[in-house]
Design a protein around this motif. Structure first.
Motif, PDB file in Angstrom:
ATOM      1  N   LEU A   1       0.845  -1.202   0.000  1.00 38.05           N
ATOM      2  CA  LEU A   1       0.000   0.000   0.000  1.00 38.05           C
ATOM      3  C   LEU A   1       0.880   1.250   0.000  1.00 38.05           C
ATOM      4  O   LEU A   1       1.822   1.352   0.789  1.00 38.05           O
ATOM      5  N   SER A   2       0.559   2.200  -0.862  1.00 40.95           N
ATOM      6  CA  SER A   2       1.392   3.395  -1.001  1.00 40.95           C
ATOM      7  C   SER A   2       1.204   4.380   0.143  1.00 40.95           C
ATOM      8  O   SER A   2       2.125   5.124   0.492  1.00 40.95           O
ATOM      9  N   HIS A   3       0.013   4.408   0.730  1.00 37.20           N
ATOM     10  CA  HIS A   3      -0.236   5.323   1.848  1.00 37.20           C
ATOM     11  C   HIS A   3      -1.355   4.774   2.717  1.00 37.20           C
ATOM     12  O   HIS A   3      -2.321   4.210   2.212  1.00 37.20           O
ATOM     13  N   ASP A   4      -1.202   4.928   4.031  1.00 40.38           N
ATOM     14  CA  ASP A   4      -2.235   4.480   4.956  1.00 40.38           C
ATOM     15  C   ASP A   4      -3.473   5.360   4.821  1.00 40.38           C
ATOM     16  O   ASP A   4      -3.378   6.550   4.507  1.00 40.38           O
ATOM     17  N   THR A   5      -4.644   4.775   5.109  1.00 40.92           N
ATOM     18  CA  THR A   5      -5.880   5.515   4.895  1.00 40.92           C
ATOM     19  C   THR A   5      -7.012   4.938   5.737  1.00 40.92           C
ATOM     20  O   THR A   5      -7.055   3.732   6.004  1.00 40.92           O
ATOM     21  N   LEU A   6      -7.922   5.804   6.172  1.00 40.60           N
ATOM     22  CA  LEU A   6      -9.157   5.348   6.812  1.00 40.60           C
ATOM     23  C   LEU A   6     -10.126   5.033   5.684  1.00 40.60           C
ATOM     24  O   LEU A   6     -10.622   5.931   5.015  1.00 40.60           O
ATOM     25  N   ALA A   7     -10.388   3.744   5.479  1.00 37.55           N
ATOM     26  CA  ALA A   7     -11.084   3.320   4.258  1.00 37.55           C
ATOM     27  C   ALA A   7     -12.467   2.752   4.479  1.00 37.55           C
ATOM     28  O   ALA A   7     -13.198   2.537   3.509  1.00 37.55           O
ATOM     29  N   GLU A   8     -12.859   2.485   5.736  1.00 36.27           N
ATOM     30  CA  GLU A   8     -14.167   1.874   5.963  1.00 36.27           C
ATOM     31  C   GLU A   8     -14.777   2.387   7.260  1.00 36.27           C
ATOM     32  O   GLU A   8     -14.121   2.397   8.307  1.00 36.27           O
ATOM     33  N   ILE A   9     -16.023   2.794   7.180  1.00 35.79           N
ATOM     34  CA  ILE A   9     -16.791   3.236   8.344  1.00 35.79           C
ATOM     35  C   ILE A   9     -17.894   2.210   8.564  1.00 35.79           C
ATOM     36  O   ILE A   9     -18.707   1.959   7.670  1.00 35.79           O
ATOM     37  N   ILE A  10     -17.912   1.607   9.743  1.00 30.15           N
ATOM     38  CA  ILE A  10     -18.818   0.488  10.014  1.00 30.15           C
ATOM     39  C   ILE A  10     -19.866   0.910  11.042  1.00 30.15           C
ATOM     40  O   ILE A  10     -19.526   1.401  12.128  1.00 30.15           O
ATOM     41  N   PHE A  11     -21.119   0.718  10.693  1.00 32.28           N
ATOM     42  CA  PHE A  11     -22.240   1.040  11.568  1.00 32.28           C
ATOM     43  C   PHE A  11     -22.951  -0.246  11.990  1.00 32.28           C
ATOM     44  O   PHE A  11     -23.001  -1.225  11.229  1.00 32.28           O
ATOM     45  N   HIS A  12     -23.518  -0.229  13.186  1.00 31.09           N
ATOM     46  CA  HIS A  12     -24.477  -1.261  13.595  1.00 31.09           C
ATOM     47  C   HIS A  12     -25.865  -0.775  13.203  1.00 31.09           C
ATOM     48  O   HIS A  12     -26.266   0.337  13.558  1.00 31.09           O
ATOM     49  N   GLU A  13     -26.577  -1.598  12.450  1.00 30.10           N
ATOM     50  CA  GLU A  13     -27.942  -1.270  12.024  1.00 30.10           C
ATOM     51  C   GLU A  13     -28.874  -2.366  12.502  1.00 30.10           C
ATOM     52  O   GLU A  13     -28.805  -3.512  12.025  1.00 30.10           O
ATOM     53  N   GLY A  14     -29.729  -2.025  13.468  1.00 30.29           N
ATOM     54  CA  GLY A  14     -30.613  -3.019  14.064  1.00 30.29           C
ATOM     55  C   GLY A  14     -31.634  -3.586  13.105  1.00 30.29           C
ATOM     56  O   GLY A  14     -32.010  -4.752  13.199  1.00 30.29           O
ATOM     57  N   ALA A  15     -32.102  -2.769  12.158  1.00 29.74           N
ATOM     58  CA  ALA A  15     -33.093  -3.214  11.173  1.00 29.74           C
ATOM     59  C   ALA A  15     -32.406  -3.355   9.825  1.00 29.74           C
ATOM     60  O   ALA A  15     -32.701  -2.626   8.867  1.00 29.74           O
TER      61      ALA A  15
ATOM     62  N   GLY B   1     -13.612   8.939  -2.896  1.00 35.03           N
ATOM     63  CA  GLY B   1     -12.390   8.179  -3.085  1.00 35.03           C
ATOM     64  C   GLY B   1     -12.560   6.699  -2.802  1.00 35.03           C
ATOM     65  O   GLY B   1     -13.448   6.030  -3.323  1.00 35.03           O
ATOM     66  N   ASN B   2     -11.687   6.178  -1.899  1.00 33.07           N
ATOM     67  CA  ASN B   2     -11.688   4.746  -1.587  1.00 33.07           C
ATOM     68  C   ASN B   2     -12.596   4.390  -0.417  1.00 33.07           C
ATOM     69  O   ASN B   2     -12.600   3.248   0.044  1.00 33.07           O
ATOM     70  N   LEU B   3     -13.380   5.333   0.077  1.00 30.77           N
ATOM     71  CA  LEU B   3     -14.168   5.124   1.289  1.00 30.77           C
ATOM     72  C   LEU B   3     -15.357   4.199   1.042  1.00 30.77           C
ATOM     73  O   LEU B   3     -16.065   4.320   0.045  1.00 30.77           O
ATOM     74  N   GLN B   4     -15.559   3.268   1.976  1.00 27.51           N
ATOM     75  CA  GLN B   4     -16.713   2.381   1.953  1.00 27.51           C
ATOM     76  C   GLN B   4     -17.472   2.491   3.269  1.00 27.51           C
ATOM     77  O   GLN B   4     -16.896   2.823   4.312  1.00 27.51           O
ATOM     78  N   PHE B   5     -18.772   2.184   3.194  1.00 26.28           N
ATOM     79  CA  PHE B   5     -19.608   2.115   4.383  1.00 26.28           C
ATOM     80  C   PHE B   5     -20.115   0.690   4.533  1.00 26.28           C
ATOM     81  O   PHE B   5     -20.617   0.103   3.576  1.00 26.28           O
ATOM     82  N   THR B   6     -19.983   0.144   5.725  1.00 26.83           N
ATOM     83  CA  THR B   6     -20.498  -1.186   6.023  1.00 26.83           C
ATOM     84  C   THR B   6     -21.531  -1.086   7.129  1.00 26.83           C
ATOM     85  O   THR B   6     -21.333  -0.361   8.115  1.00 26.83           O
ATOM     86  N   PHE B   7     -22.624  -1.794   6.945  1.00 25.93           N
ATOM     87  CA  PHE B   7     -23.696  -1.829   7.936  1.00 25.93           C
ATOM     88  C   PHE B   7     -23.866  -3.266   8.377  1.00 25.93           C
ATOM     89  O   PHE B   7     -24.011  -4.167   7.549  1.00 25.93           O
ATOM     90  N   THR B   8     -23.808  -3.481   9.675  1.00 25.35           N
ATOM     91  CA  THR B   8     -23.828  -4.837  10.199  1.00 25.35           C
ATOM     92  C   THR B   8     -24.891  -4.976  11.272  1.00 25.35           C
ATOM     93  O   THR B   8     -25.157  -4.020  12.017  1.00 25.35           O
ATOM     94  N   GLN B   9     -25.507  -6.150  11.326  1.00 30.79           N
ATOM     95  CA  GLN B   9     -26.465  -6.445  12.380  1.00 30.79           C
ATOM     96  C   GLN B   9     -25.784  -7.429  13.318  1.00 30.79           C
ATOM     97  O   GLN B   9     -25.650  -8.609  13.023  1.00 30.79           O
ATOM     98  N   CYS B  10     -25.313  -6.913  14.433  1.00 30.13           N
ATOM     99  CA  CYS B  10     -24.480  -7.701  15.336  1.00 30.13           C
ATOM    100  C   CYS B  10     -25.303  -8.700  16.132  1.00 30.13           C
ATOM    101  O   CYS B  10     -26.491  -8.491  16.400  1.00 30.13           O
ATOM    102  N   SER B  11     -24.639  -9.779  16.530  1.00 29.58           N
ATOM    103  CA  SER B  11     -25.225 -10.683  17.508  1.00 29.58           C
ATOM    104  C   SER B  11     -25.200  -9.994  18.874  1.00 29.58           C
ATOM    105  O   SER B  11     -24.569  -8.961  19.054  1.00 29.58           O
ATOM    106  N   ASP B  12     -25.897 -10.574  19.842  1.00 24.09           N
ATOM    107  CA  ASP B  12     -25.925  -9.980  21.179  1.00 24.09           C
ATOM    108  C   ASP B  12     -24.517  -9.848  21.747  1.00 24.09           C
ATOM    109  O   ASP B  12     -24.185  -8.865  22.402  1.00 24.09           O
ATOM    110  N   HIS B  13     -23.665 -10.854  21.467  1.00 21.67           N
ATOM    111  CA  HIS B  13     -22.301 -10.821  21.990  1.00 21.67           C
ATOM    112  C   HIS B  13     -21.501  -9.689  21.357  1.00 21.67           C
ATOM    113  O   HIS B  13     -20.809  -8.928  22.043  1.00 21.67           O
TER     114      HIS B  13
END
Length: 357
Positions: A54-68, A101-113
């Motif tokens: 990788l040529s340069h470090d970067t904040l590339a993914e923002i992850i949210f918890h989405e209950g629905a 740019g290279n930014l992605q958004f991820t939405f996850t429905q987490c388990s209780d743990h």
């Protein structure tokens, strides 16, 4: 919807995670196959992922918890947005690319743990991620704003009372910036004060920063050049005691930008500091900026609202990503008054240097 994690892509993830973890007091552990490193402090959760070459470090993914999550996926697919679905580790996820740019958004429905991290006790140093600022190319902030509104259900809010429909534009003789701000539509009707106890409230804001076309060098233009395109320029970490946080961070080796002495000599700034009862010396010795700039919201009380903030030097090898430490004392903006004050102070500073020579 709640902010869950931030993922950084790094050429040397182990070194970067240990460096950031040591300086900012985050507990670092290796996860998965050793290519990912988790850094945690209260509700602040970073993931550093190894990407060889990788040529340069970067904040590339923002992850949210989405209950629905199923309902959320249906809504964005109805808008014609392509999604990538994954599952594993007790949760389902969907990832979408965005026009930053290279930014992605991820939405996850987490388990209780997995969701226990969302209920983690607030850190003594940081409450949460307050805001995320993305730098975009000249002329593109409106289209990026529309994408956030259409795809993520975010809504624009006014940074202060003098902002126009095009955004909050700031100029000097040779440079200019335009800012737009967004927050999740669920809490848009009640301003920025989303309750921290609500698991369904998105409590992070986004700022879109754009260098005005034809303007000279500024921090956003420098980021775009060094990062080789748009991306996350900085994040703001919210604290309840910026003086204590700054003292602790300096002892662990965090380098902060020191404003010029002239900033603390400006008559307007001295008046602001005095009006809210803060100490000029206490602010100056730590390099803390104070802003009482007018918010878009009307203040029903007579109490003066303000914020205090300080910015680290770039944390990566390039002049790109940095972290802001911010304390809000009723203010809902982002310290835009400090940008103008710093420009004025720097002009005075350069004038004194040239006169001395």
């Amino acid at each position: 919807m709640r902010l869950y994690r931030l993922r950084f892509l790094c050429g040397d993830a182990r070194r970067r995670s240990l460096e950031i973890g040591l300086k900012f007091g985050l507990q670092v552990t290796s996860i998965g196959n050793g290519h990912d490193f988790l850094a945690v402090e209260g509700r602040i959760v970073f993931i550093f992922t190894q990407v060889d070459g990788l040529s340069h470090d970067t904040l590339a993914e923002i992850i949210f918890h989405e209950g629905a999550l199923k309902s959320f996926i249906s809504k964005i697919e109805m808008n014609g947005i392509a999604v990538c679905r994954t599952s594993g580790d007790g949760r389902e996820s969907v990832t979408i690319s965005c026009p930053v740019g290279n930014l992605q958004f991820t939405f996850t429905q987490c388990s209780d743990h997995c969701c226990q991290c969302l209920k983690s006790p607030v850190s003594e140093k940081y409450i949460q991620v307050d805001h995320i600022t993305v730098a975009v190319d000249p002329g593109t902030s409106t289209s990026v704003l529309e994408w956030f509104e259409k795809c993520l259900n975010f809504k624009r809010f006014r940074i202060n009372s003098v902002e126009t429909d095009e955004g909050l534009s700031m100029f000097t003789a040779d440079t200019g910036l335009n800012l737009l701000a967004l927050q999740y539509r669920h809490c848009s009707e009640v301003g920025l004060q989303c309750p921290l106890t609500s698991e369904d409230s998105c409590d992070v804001k986004f700022v879109i920063a754009e260098p005005l076309s034809g303007s000279g060098p500024n921090q956003v233009a420098t980021f775009l050049q060094q990062h080789r395109g748009p991306g996350v320029q900085h994040i703001g970490l919210l604290t309840t005691n910026i003086f204590k946080a700054m003292d602790q961070l300096r002892t662990t080796g965090v380098d902060f930008i020191q404003p010029p002495t002239e900033y603390y000599e400006l008559v307007s700034k001295l008046q602001d500091i005095e009006s809210v009862g803060e100490s000029v010396r206490g602010l100056q010795t730590r390099g803390i900026l104070l802003d009482t700039g007018a918010d878009a919201e009307k203040n029903s009380s007579n109490q003066r609202r303000y914020l205090m903030q300080s910015f680290t030097k770039p944390l990566f090898d390039q002049d790109t990503f940095f972290i802001e430490i911010i304390q809000r004392c009723g203010a809902t903006g982002f310290g835009t008054g400090n940008i103008k004050a710093l420009w004025e102070a720097l002009a005075l500073h350069m004038e004194r240097i040239s006169t001395a020579v």
